[in-house]
Write a protein that holds these residues in place. Structure first.
Motif, short mmCIF file in Angstrom:
data_model
loop_
_atom_site.label_atom_id
_atom_site.label_comp_id
_atom_site.label_asym_id
_atom_site.label_seq_id
_atom_site.Cartn_x
_atom_site.Cartn_y
_atom_site.Cartn_z
N HIS A 9 47.03 12.83 10.57
CA HIS A 9 46.85 11.88 9.47
C HIS A 9 46.45 10.50 9.98
CE1 HIS A 9 48.57 14.51 6.35
NE2 HIS A 9 49.26 15.01 7.36
N ASP A 14 48.77 8.67 4.67
CA ASP A 14 50.03 8.01 5.00
C ASP A 14 50.32 7.90 6.49
OD1 ASP A 14 50.35 10.72 5.22
OD2 ASP A 14 52.33 10.79 4.30
N HIS A 39 46.15 13.49 3.34
CA HIS A 39 46.58 14.01 2.04
C HIS A 39 45.58 13.64 0.95
CE1 HIS A 39 50.68 14.88 3.49
NE2 HIS A 39 50.63 13.72 4.11
N HIS A 249 51.52 11.07 12.24
CA HIS A 249 51.44 10.04 11.19
C HIS A 249 51.58 8.64 11.80
CE1 HIS A 249 52.16 13.30 8.27
NE2 HIS A 249 51.96 12.45 7.29
ZN ZN Z 1 51.78 12.88 5.33
#
Ligand code: ZN
Ligand code: AMP
Ligand code: FE
Ligand code: FE
Length: 279
Positions: A9, A14, A39, A249
Motif C-alpha cells: 500500500h 492508507d 484499497h 503500510h
Molecule cells: Zn490497508
C-alpha cells in the motif's frame, strides 16, 4: 534467490509512503517486483510505474477491493489490472465516495462523543488518501486517546464497537466482475484474517473460483508457516496459484517491513512467474 512482494500500500490509500517512496524502498530492499495494491484505487499506479522505469524493479499495477461474504468482510486483490480502464476508474471513484460517506459518519460520532479529531487529522498531510479505519486508529493513538492502534480497534473501531460503521456492502460477485472486466488476476487476500475455519475458506474459494478467482494469498503476515502450508495445499487442490505479500503500510503498520513482513516472509520470484504464465 530473487524475491517479490505482491501486496503493498502507498499513501494513495492508507499507507504512509508515496508511490515513489515505495518504489525506492523496494529497490533498496533488493526486491525484483512489487504489486501496488491500494484499497479501492489505482491512483498511485502511474507515479509508481514512472518511478520504477529505468530501475531493476518491476511494478505490477493492482488494487485491493473489500466486499462482504456472509457478513464477513473479505479482500480481493486484482493484480496486473488495466488501471487506465475508464469503467474501472469510474467504479472505483464511486466506491471511494461511498467510503467517504461512511468516514463522515464515523468522524461525526467520534466528535459528538467529545474526541477532538478532524478530517485534516485523518488525512495526515496526504490530501488524496483513501481514509480507512487504519487512519482513525493512527489519529486516536497520536492524540493519546488510545495507547496503540490495536487498542483503538479493540475499543472503538472494530465491528460491534460504538464508533464502527459498516461500509455499504459490495458483493463478491460485483467485486469479481469489476476486477475481471479490468483484466485483473484476482487473488483472495489474507484468508487467515477472516476468522473462518479451513472448510469455510474452501467454500469461499469455490464460490470465488466460479466467479473467476485465480489465486490465493498463501504468504502474508497473518498466516504462520503451518497455516501457509495448509493454504498452499488447498490452493493447489483447487487449481489456484499461490501468491504472497507483506501488506506493507509504512508507519501505519510499523511492525511490517516491505518484502519481509515481520521478518520471515519471503515470496520467491517463481510464484510471480507462475501468475504470468497463467494470465
Ligand atoms: Zn490497508
Ligand atoms: P476499513 O477498510 O476502513 O474497514 O479499514 C481497513 C484497514 O483497517 C486496513 O488497513 C486493515 O488492515 C485495518 N484493520 C482492520 N482491523 C484491524 C485490527 N483489528 N487491527 C489493526 N488494523 C486493522
Ligand atoms: Fe486487506
Ligand atoms: Fe492490504
Amino acid at each position: 534467490m530473487y524475491y517479490v512482494d505482491l501486496h503493498v500500500h502507498s499513501n494513495a490509500s492508507d499507507g504512509t509512503f508515496s508511490p515513489k517512496q515505495v518504489v525506492k524502498a523496494a529497490n533498496q530492499a533488493g526486491l525484483t517486483a512489487i504489486a501496488l495494491t491500494d484499497h479501492d484505487t489505482t491512483d498511485g499506479v502511474a507515479e509508481a510505474v514512472l518511478a520504477a522505469e529505468n530501475t531493476p524493479l518491476e511494478l505490477i499495477p493492482g488494487t485491493e477491493l473489500s466486499c462482504v461474504y456472509r457478513g464477513t468482510e473479505i479482500h480481493i486483490l486484482g493484480l496486473f489490472i488495466d488501471w487506465t480502464d475508464p469503467v474501472l476508474t469510474a467504479s472505483l471513484h464511486e466506491l471511494r465516495a461511498t467510503r467517504g460517506r461512511r468516514n463522515d459518519i464515523m468522524l461525526e460520532r467520534l466528535q459528538e462523543a467529545g474526541f477532538d479529531i478532524t478530517l485534516e487529522d485523518l488525512k495526515g498531510g496526504s490530501p488524496d488518501t483513501v481514509i480507512t479505519r487504519a487512519h482513525f486508529a493512527r489519529v486516536l493513538t497520536e492524540k493519546g486517546y488510545t495507547k496503540d492502534r490495536s487498542t483503538a480497534f479493540r475499543k472503538y473501531l472494530s465491528e460491534g464497537c460504538p464508533f464502527y460503521v459498516p461500509k455499504e456492502e459490495l458483493s463478491p460477485e460485483r467485486a469479481m466482475e469489476l476486477l475481471c472486466h479490468a483484466g485483473a488476476f484476482p487473488v483472495l487476500a489474507h484468508p487467515m484474517q477472516y476468522h473462518l475455519c479451513y472448510d469455510q475458506v474452501e467454500e469461499l474459494l469455490l464460490l470465488l473460483s466460479s466467479l473467476g478467482l485465480k489465486g490465493l494469498e498463501v504468504y502474508h503476515p497473518s498466516s504462520n508457516q503451518y497455516q501457509s502450508g495448509k493454504l498452499l495445499s488447498m490452493a493447489r487442490r483447487l487449481g489456484l496459484s499461490p501468491t504472497g505479500g507483506s501488506d506493507f503500510h509504512g508507519s501505519n503498520k510499523p511492525d511490517i517491513k516491505l518484502g519481509v513482513g515481520r521478518g520471515s516472509l519471503r515470496v520467491p520470484l517463481a510464484l510471480l512467474e507462475e501468475l504470468k504464465a497463467r494470465r
